[in-house]
Design an enzyme around this catalytic site. Structure first.
Site, PDB file in Angstrom:
ATOM      1  N   LEU A 170       0.848  -1.196   0.000  1.00  0.00           N
ATOM      2  CA  LEU A 170       0.000   0.000   0.000  1.00  0.00           C
ATOM      3  C   LEU A 170       0.875   1.234   0.000  1.00  0.00           C
ATOM      4  O   LEU A 170       1.764   1.384   0.851  1.00  0.00           O
ATOM      5  CB  LEU A 170      -0.909   0.002   1.233  1.00  0.00           C
ATOM      6  CG  LEU A 170      -1.727   1.273   1.512  1.00  0.00           C
ATOM      7  CD1 LEU A 170      -2.703   1.566   0.380  1.00  0.00           C
ATOM      8  CD2 LEU A 170      -2.471   1.152   2.848  1.00  0.00           C
ATOM      9  N   LEU A 197       6.335  15.672   1.754  1.00  0.00           N
ATOM     10  CA  LEU A 197       7.359  16.702   1.587  1.00  0.00           C
ATOM     11  C   LEU A 197       7.678  17.402   2.903  1.00  0.00           C
ATOM     12  O   LEU A 197       8.609  18.204   2.971  1.00  0.00           O
ATOM     13  CB  LEU A 197       6.893  17.745   0.558  1.00  0.00           C
ATOM     14  CG  LEU A 197       6.848  17.303  -0.900  1.00  0.00           C
ATOM     15  CD1 LEU A 197       6.259  18.411  -1.768  1.00  0.00           C
ATOM     16  CD2 LEU A 197       8.232  16.921  -1.400  1.00  0.00           C
ATOM     17  N   SER A 198       6.912  17.113   3.938  1.00  0.00           N
ATOM     18  CA  SER A 198       7.084  17.772   5.229  1.00  0.00           C
ATOM     19  C   SER A 198       8.124  17.053   6.080  1.00  0.00           C
ATOM     20  O   SER A 198       7.971  15.878   6.415  1.00  0.00           O
ATOM     21  CB  SER A 198       5.743  17.805   5.981  1.00  0.00           C
ATOM     22  OG  SER A 198       5.935  18.135   7.341  1.00  0.00           O
ATOM     23  N   CYS A 360     -13.171  27.924   6.998  1.00  0.00           N
ATOM     24  CA  CYS A 360     -13.269  26.662   6.259  1.00  0.00           C
ATOM     25  C   CYS A 360     -14.508  25.880   6.687  1.00  0.00           C
ATOM     26  O   CYS A 360     -15.201  25.279   5.854  1.00  0.00           O
ATOM     27  CB  CYS A 360     -12.008  25.829   6.449  1.00  0.00           C
ATOM     28  SG  CYS A 360     -10.593  26.437   5.506  1.00  0.00           S
TER      29      CYS A 360
END
Length: 390
Positions: A170, A197-198, A360
């Protein structure tokens, strides 16, 4: 005299937001807007020039709130819910905002944009996320579910949709802090790879793998999705939760192409993403302060990209009400841990973050954006049972 003129012009601009009654207060003057009893009051310390409101209403009002030039007397979420439900009345000069709205999709720039948000510090996110460190829409099976239970529900739901079996591989594109893969390894004994990418997420995920004793099952990679095909590895299943919003509209086909290249024939791919009814470049305030370069795909364009790579759609589900509730949980947690957050960031950042979470929540409540889970197979998958398996 100039300030009087600016005050009058600002009030005239705000008078078009008449769907719900509210009060505007400025230097002892009160202006009722809309019919009925005002449910909240907008207090201005200084007038906002109409030129700024016309260039971007969301940017002008958002920056005024961040700077303390605008206060809400009453419930912030309720006020935003009323205003954002009338976003069709907002003004936006896209030519003036071109550099803000359209940013480079190069690897270097997108890494900078992503880390500007996700590398704020793991301790900060731990203040207001639940114990799973899931930073995406939860799934509330009942009214009594806690945020933690709802996040566990969400991951279980996704894993069931993927029809996992022991020994499968996975891939999680944009794995965050790794909870989904950890659960998949523990419950299904799969072999999993997560990419992000962190640096902060990568470090935390690796620590969690060690703590759970899952080194033989899971790996965490600090890499761009565009580098996946070069790995030379193929997976039985691929999942991506809340990541495609960062790739940019011109790269949607590229993203799906990369998934196609690393997914085995007849494999399943589940894409969980914030979506929109129609294609839109994004909100200027969100793009400047929260998600630089972020673009919300429409459902139709994402499914179109999938069809081009011979992905067959098996299931589409909208979880929009769940994200409204998730964000309200996050906003409440954030307010409850404000003292700790004050030790990490200044007042402007804290006001910005409170505005982000509440706004949000309001956009999901008003259907301005949705959240979809799309399950597809690469080619025809005849291994799925002829009953609903989740």
């Amino acid at each position: 005299m100039l300030e009087v003129m600016e005050e009058k012009a600002m009030i005239q601009f705000l008078e078009k937001f008449t769907d719900y009654p509210f009060l505007v207060r400025f230097q002892g003057h009160e202006y009722p807007i809309g019919e009925g009893e005002p449910s909240f009051t907008v207090i201005f310390r200084n007038p906002i020039p109409v030129s700024r409101l016309m260039t971007s209403t969301s940017l002008a009002l958002g920056e005024a709130y961040m700077d303390g030039e605008l206060e809400i007397e009453g419930d912030l979420y309720q006020a935003l819910d009323h205003f954002l439900g009338q976003m069709g009345k907002f003004s936006e000069d896209r030519n003036a905002l071109k550099k803000l709205i359209h940013t480079s999709t190069s690897k270097k720039n997108q890494e900078k944009e992503v880390t500007s948000h996700y590398d704020l510090g793991n301790e900060f996110y731990k203040l207001w996320l639940d114990e799973t460190l899931s930073y995406s829409c939860a799934y509330f099976r009942s009214e009594n579910d806690s945020l933690y239970q709802a996040q566990v529900n969400k991951v279980d739901y996704i894993l069931q949709k993927l029809y996992l079996k022991e020994g499968m591989t996975l891939l999680d594109i944009g794995c965050g802090w790794g909870f989904l893969l950890i659960e998949a390894a523990k419950k299904y004994r799969i072999k999993g790879t997560g990419i992000t990418l962190s640096k902060e997420q990568h470090r935390e995920f690796r620590e969690r793998i060690e703590k759970e004793g899952l080194q033989d099952y899971l790996t965490a990679e600090l890499m761009d999705y565009r580098d996946l095909p070069a790995m030379g590895q193929k997976f039985d299943r691929v999942v991506s939760v809340g990541m495609v919003e960062h790739v940019g509209r011109e790269n949607y086909h590229l993203f799906i192409d990369c998934v196609e290249k690393v997914l085995k024939d007849s494999g399943l791919f589940l894409l969980h993403f914030i979506s929109a009814l129609k294609e839109h470049p994004g909100d200027p305030w969100i793009k400047k302060y929260i998600f630089p370069g972020g673009v919300v795909p429409s459902l139709r364009e994402m499914i179109s990209c999938m069809a081009d790579d011979n992905f067959h759609v098996l299931d589409v589900e909208n979880l929009r009400p769940h994200y409204n509730r998730t964000l309200l949980c996050w906003e409440r947690n954030f307010r409850e841990h404000m003292e700790e957050a004050e030790q990490m960031f200044d007042e402007k950042f804290l006001r910005m973050w409170e505005l982000y979470l509440s706004s949000c929540a309001a956009t999901f409540h008003n259907g301005i954006i949705d959240i979809h889970q799309v399950l597809v197979s690469k080619g025809v998958n005849n291994g799925i049972p002829a009953v609903r398996w989740y």
